[in-house]
Design an enzyme around this catalytic site. Structure first.
Site, PDB file in Angstrom:
ATOM      1  CE  LYS A  15      -7.024   2.522  -9.582  1.00 52.50           C
ATOM      2  NZ  LYS A  15      -6.773   2.372  -8.154  1.00 52.50           N
ATOM      3  CD  GLU A  24      10.881   2.472   9.789  1.00 56.11           C
ATOM      4  OE1 GLU A  24      11.787   3.284   9.518  1.00 56.11           O
ATOM      5  OE2 GLU A  24      11.006   1.240   9.719  1.00 56.11           O
ATOM      6  CB  THR A  69      -4.779   4.765  -6.138  1.00 52.15           C
ATOM      7  OG1 THR A  69      -5.805   5.155  -7.048  1.00 52.15           O
ATOM      8  CG2 THR A  69      -5.083   3.398  -5.576  1.00 52.15           C
ATOM      9  NE  ARG A  92       0.490   1.061  -9.212  1.00 52.96           N
ATOM     10  CZ  ARG A  92       0.064   0.011  -9.923  1.00 52.96           C
ATOM     11  NH1 ARG A  92       0.263  -0.041 -11.226  1.00 52.96           N
ATOM     12  NH2 ARG A  92      -0.553  -0.979  -9.341  1.00 52.96           N
ATOM     13  CG  ASP A 114     -11.728   3.765  -2.579  1.00 51.13           C
ATOM     14  OD1 ASP A 114     -11.021   4.527  -3.286  1.00 51.13           O
ATOM     15  OD2 ASP A 114     -11.521   2.548  -2.473  1.00 51.13           O
ATOM     16  CE1 TYR A 166      12.309   0.986   5.939  1.00 45.09           C
ATOM     17  CE2 TYR A 166      14.542   0.272   5.487  1.00 45.09           C
ATOM     18  CZ  TYR A 166      13.182   0.018   5.512  1.00 45.09           C
ATOM     19  OH  TYR A 166      12.703  -1.200   5.117  1.00 45.09           O
TER      20      TYR A 166
HETATM   21  N1  DSN Z   1      -6.960  -2.435  -9.963  1.00 49.71           N
HETATM   22  C1  DSN Z   1      -7.795  -1.267  -9.886  1.00 49.71           C
HETATM   23  C2  DSN Z   1      -8.699  -1.139 -11.049  1.00 49.71           C
HETATM   24  O1  DSN Z   1      -8.309  -1.551 -12.122  1.00 49.71           O
HETATM   25  O2  DSN Z   1      -9.789  -0.607 -10.924  1.00 49.71           O
HETATM   26  C3  DSN Z   1      -8.536  -1.218  -8.637  1.00 49.71           C
HETATM   27  O3  DSN Z   1      -7.695  -1.483  -7.576  1.00 49.71           O
END
Ligand code: DSN
Length: 415
Positions: free
Chosen positions: A228, A55, A225, A234, A199, A53
């Site tokens: 991707k 914080e 994120t 993640r 974003d 942890y």
């Molecule tokens: N779930 C993502 C996507 O597939 O584009 C977006 O958050």
């Protein structure tokens, strides 16, 4: 990797992990937001940092025992700043949705107006869609794409900005196959005195690899994120100009989250190092090239692509002219070993759960080394499946061919 211990303690979960790993090996994964993190990223994510942890922020923690955590988090921050050319980075967001919420919480008051891309035109739920917290706590005014060419309607963006004087303009998308013109958004934001949030969740790997223009120096804040196109664990990431650093950090912690997931931050640090290599630049260029070759193949088969093609990692296919619903096509493709998602297309007369299109992306296939020839074959398979979605024999035959192709291009270690 950790399958041995899991098998000893919980064979049921071990079996599910094995089955999922096999599925990810033996199918062509075309969901544009998915990828294969490297074995190193997965190992870092499953490391001792999961037990800690912490914080607070490096040098300012609420618990003891942070010597290694602080070094790790600073490493991830420095790598993110260097890779993207950012003045400040916060690597603690749990994922993209909390990252966006933290940006709003840090920069806005409840009820403030944001101007963002609507979900049915390619935006994201967290960009103010009415059923989400971002749509309920903030006054979201939404822009979209033009009917004639399905590209962002900058005249509409400017008109809405002048009429509604948003405090924040949001650009970036989840289902938009074209370059995001960050400079143009910034010019509109400056004209009306708004801040600009980019974003880049979908395209952060393309940006890191030089295959899409950077949001810096245009955007005031950038959210992403990490799993991707960036190919990390993640997680989420916020970067911003130094002037907003304090507000963003306070919004992430203690405003929105508790203890950061330092194991995910370890995975992110590894992914950021991987992204800062010539190999990653080659991968990013190949993701886009593969998407364009797949687009050419589908156009050749008479498919209607939203905006006519792609500049990035994804394609949006409107199946109306084929007389097949998106869901039916996605389910038939899955039976043929090709995994994608049904998706709304701009101005879709159908409902989101049963939309007119499918969304296809090339990041995961590119990671496993598939190239242009495979994209041409894939376009042929997709055309055959969409032409005969109920032909069980055909789907079975293609699934076997897909499995063969996958066997020749193993994915990174998965379990
Ligand atoms: N779930 C993502 C996507 O597939 O584009 C977006 O958050």
């Amino acid at each position: 990797m950790l399958q041995g211990p899991i098998r000893d303690v919980d064979p049921e979960v071990a079996r599910l992990i094995e089955l999922e790993a096999t599925r990810q090996q033996q199918t062509l994964r075309l969901i544009p937001s998915e990828n294969y993190a490297s074995a190193a990223v997965l190992a870092a994510t499953a490391s001792a940092f999961a037990n800690k942890y912490s914080e607070g922020y490096p040098g300012k923690r609420y618990y003891q025992g942070q010597g290694h955590v602080d070094v790790l988090e600073n490493l991830a921050i420095d790598r993110a700043k260097a890779l993207f050319g950012a003045e400040h980075a916060n690597v603690q967001p749990y994922s993209g949705s909390p990252a966006n919420l933290a940006v709003y919480f840090g920069l806005l008051q409840q009820g403030d107006t944001i101007l963002s891309m609507s979900l049915p035109h390619g935006g994201h739920l967290t960009h103010g869609w009415k059923i989400t917290i971002s749509g309920k706590f903030y006054n979201a005014v939404q822009y979209g794409v033009r009917r004639e060419d399905q590209r962002i309607d900058f005249d509409q963006v400017a008109e809405l900005a002048r009429a509604h004087k948003p405090k924040l303009i949001v650009c970036g998308a989840s289902a938009y196959p074209r370059i995001i013109d960050f400079a143009r958004f910034k010019a509109i934001a400056d004209e009306v005195g708004a801040l600009l949030l980019a974003d880049i969740a979908h395209i952060s790997g393309l940006i890191a690899g030089g295959a899409h223009p950077s949001p810096f120096p245009h955007a005031d804040v950038v959210s992403s994120t990490t799993h991707k196109t960036l190919r990390g664990p993640r997680g989420g990431l916020i970067m911003c100009k130094a002037a907003h650093a304090g507000a963003i950090d306070r919004a992430v912690f203690p405003g929105l989250q508790g203890g950061p997931h330092e194991n995910a931050i370890a995975g992110l640090a590894v992914a950021l190092a991987e992204a800062n290599t010539p190999d990653f630049r080659t991968y990013a260029a190949a993701v886009v090239r593969n998407a364009q070759v797949l687009a050419e193949g589908l156009l050749h088969h008479g498919f209607d692509l939203v905006s006519g093609g792609t500049d990035n990692h994804l394609l949006l296919v409107d199946l109306t002219n084929k007389g097949v619903r998106g869901k039916v096509a996605a389910q038939a493709l899955e039976r043929a070993g090709i995994i994608c998602n049904a998706n709304s297309v701009p101005f879709d007369p159908r409902k989101p759960f049963d939309p007119s299109g499918i969304r296809l992306g090339t990041p995961a296939l590119t990671t496993r080394g598939l190239g242009e020839d495979a994209m041409r074959t894939l376009a042929d398979w997709i055309a055959a499946v969409v032409a005969s979605p109920d032909d069980a024999q055909l789907l079975e035959k293609i699934a076997a061919e897909v499995a063969d192709l996958c066997a020749g291009h193993p994915a990174p270690a998965l379990n």
